[in-house]
Design a protein around this motif. Structure first.
Motif, PDB file in Angstrom:
ATOM      1  N   ALA A  93     -18.486 -51.184 -15.591  1.00  0.00           N
ATOM      2  CA  ALA A  93     -17.142 -50.900 -15.065  1.00  0.00           C
ATOM      3  C   ALA A  93     -17.136 -50.807 -13.535  1.00  0.00           C
ATOM      4  CB  ALA A  93     -16.613 -49.601 -15.679  1.00  0.00           C
ATOM      5  N   GLY A  94     -18.315 -51.024 -12.931  1.00  0.00           N
ATOM      6  CA  GLY A  94     -18.375 -51.026 -11.474  1.00  0.00           C
ATOM      7  C   GLY A  94     -18.824 -49.730 -10.843  1.00  0.00           C
ATOM      8  N   GLU A  95     -19.221 -48.761 -11.666  1.00  0.00           N
ATOM      9  CA  GLU A  95     -19.669 -47.469 -11.124  1.00  0.00           C
ATOM     10  C   GLU A  95     -21.154 -47.506 -10.767  1.00  0.00           C
ATOM     11  OE1 GLU A  95     -18.494 -43.849 -13.177  1.00  0.00           O
ATOM     12  OE2 GLU A  95     -17.059 -45.009 -14.358  1.00  0.00           O
ATOM     13  N   ALA A 106     -27.686 -41.452 -25.607  1.00  0.00           N
ATOM     14  CA  ALA A 106     -26.229 -41.490 -25.382  1.00  0.00           C
ATOM     15  C   ALA A 106     -25.914 -41.544 -23.887  1.00  0.00           C
ATOM     16  CB  ALA A 106     -25.569 -40.265 -26.010  1.00  0.00           C
ATOM     17  N   GLN A 107     -26.722 -40.847 -23.095  1.00  0.00           N
ATOM     18  CA  GLN A 107     -26.530 -40.848 -21.640  1.00  0.00           C
ATOM     19  C   GLN A 107     -26.844 -42.227 -21.061  1.00  0.00           C
ATOM     20  OE1 GLN A 107     -28.424 -37.513 -19.649  1.00  0.00           O
ATOM     21  NE2 GLN A 107     -28.577 -38.660 -17.736  1.00  0.00           N
ATOM     22  N   LEU A 108     -27.877 -42.850 -21.596  1.00  0.00           N
ATOM     23  CA  LEU A 108     -28.251 -44.189 -21.147  1.00  0.00           C
ATOM     24  C   LEU A 108     -27.173 -45.207 -21.518  1.00  0.00           C
ATOM     25  CD1 LEU A 108     -30.356 -45.956 -19.815  1.00  0.00           C
ATOM     26  CD2 LEU A 108     -31.598 -46.042 -21.978  1.00  0.00           C
ATOM     27  N   ALA A 109     -26.674 -45.109 -22.736  1.00  0.00           N
ATOM     28  CA  ALA A 109     -25.602 -46.014 -23.169  1.00  0.00           C
ATOM     29  C   ALA A 109     -24.356 -45.825 -22.317  1.00  0.00           C
ATOM     30  CB  ALA A 109     -25.282 -45.758 -24.647  1.00  0.00           C
ATOM     31  N   ASP A 110     -24.051 -44.566 -22.001  1.00  0.00           N
ATOM     32  CA  ASP A 110     -22.899 -44.275 -21.141  1.00  0.00           C
ATOM     33  C   ASP A 110     -23.089 -44.886 -19.756  1.00  0.00           C
ATOM     34  OD1 ASP A 110     -20.408 -42.803 -20.460  1.00  0.00           O
ATOM     35  OD2 ASP A 110     -21.734 -41.681 -19.133  1.00  0.00           O
ATOM     36  N   ALA A 111     -24.319 -44.812 -19.240  1.00  0.00           N
ATOM     37  CA  ALA A 111     -24.614 -45.390 -17.924  1.00  0.00           C
ATOM     38  C   ALA A 111     -24.422 -46.903 -17.953  1.00  0.00           C
ATOM     39  CB  ALA A 111     -26.039 -45.046 -17.512  1.00  0.00           C
TER      40      ALA A 111
END
Length: 205
Positions: free
Chosen positions: A124-126, A113-118
């Motif tokens: 999004a440019g982060e 889930a953390q990888l998908a969020d990344a």
């Protein structure tokens, strides 16, 4: 009109790890993994062939490292976001990854889930960096070795003599000796083998 899923290229030389990551990411409703490769030198061609949005690159791969592949991908297809995955939390790798154009640097055992969020955040440019690795990189400081010192140390890993290194690198034996001596001194090492080991452990080669 629904937005197309985020298309991911996964580059990882260990097939079990690669397939597990692909399966986990594929469970996300907005992500698909149309491209998988096991070599760093296959990354650019696969990214181009499969029209991907994000490339997830392991650092240790045959053909080309993840950092080298990131630089090649950034030069060839600058619109693709790059996430570097590593088993090795070496501070020098983080700096190298950022210089190569990566938008994220994460450890492989992070939750899916953390990888998908990344992935979503880099699109999004982060910029997303594992906080533990970031702290270690700041504490370690910059790579003290020059590019030429790194080149000589990498060549010296083969166990070649100074004369052999000089012939291979088109330098004089005295120049090779000076580069090795300076690198050994900078790394507070007793000999070239220890200097190479230290530089590898810190991700500086």
């Amino acid at each position: 009109m629904s937005r197309r899923p985020i298309r991911i290229l996964l580059a990882e030389d260990q097939s079990m790890v690669r397939e597990a990551l692909a399966a986990l990411l594929g469970l996300e409703p907005d992500i698909e993994v149309p491209a998988q490769v096991a070599r760093g030198d296959e990354v650019v061609a696969a990214a181009r062939a499969h029209d991907v949005d994000v490339a997830l690159l392991d650092i240790e791969m045959p053909g080309m490292t993840g950092i080298e592949a990131a630089a090649a991908l950034r030069a060839a297809l600058p619109g693709i976001r790059i996430v570097i995955l590593t088993t090795f939390g070496r501070p020098g790798y983080l700096r190298g990854a950022m210089e190569a154009g990566a938008s994220a640097f994460l450890v492989k055992d992070a939750p899916a889930a953390q990888l998908a969020d990344a992935v979503r955040r880099v699109l999004a440019g982060e910029r997303v960096i594992d906080p533990t690795l970031a702290a270690a990189a700041l504490a370690e400081g910059a790579n003290p070795l020059t590019e030429r010192e790194r080149e000589v140390l990498r060549a010296a890993e083969s166990g070649a003599t100074n004369a052999e290194l000089a012939a291979r690198l088109h330098l004089s034996p005295g120049t090779v000796r000076n580069y090795l001596s300076t690198a050994i001194q900078k790394l507070a090492s007793r000999n070239r083998a220890e200097a190479i080991r230290t530089a590898r452990e810190k991700g500086w080669l």
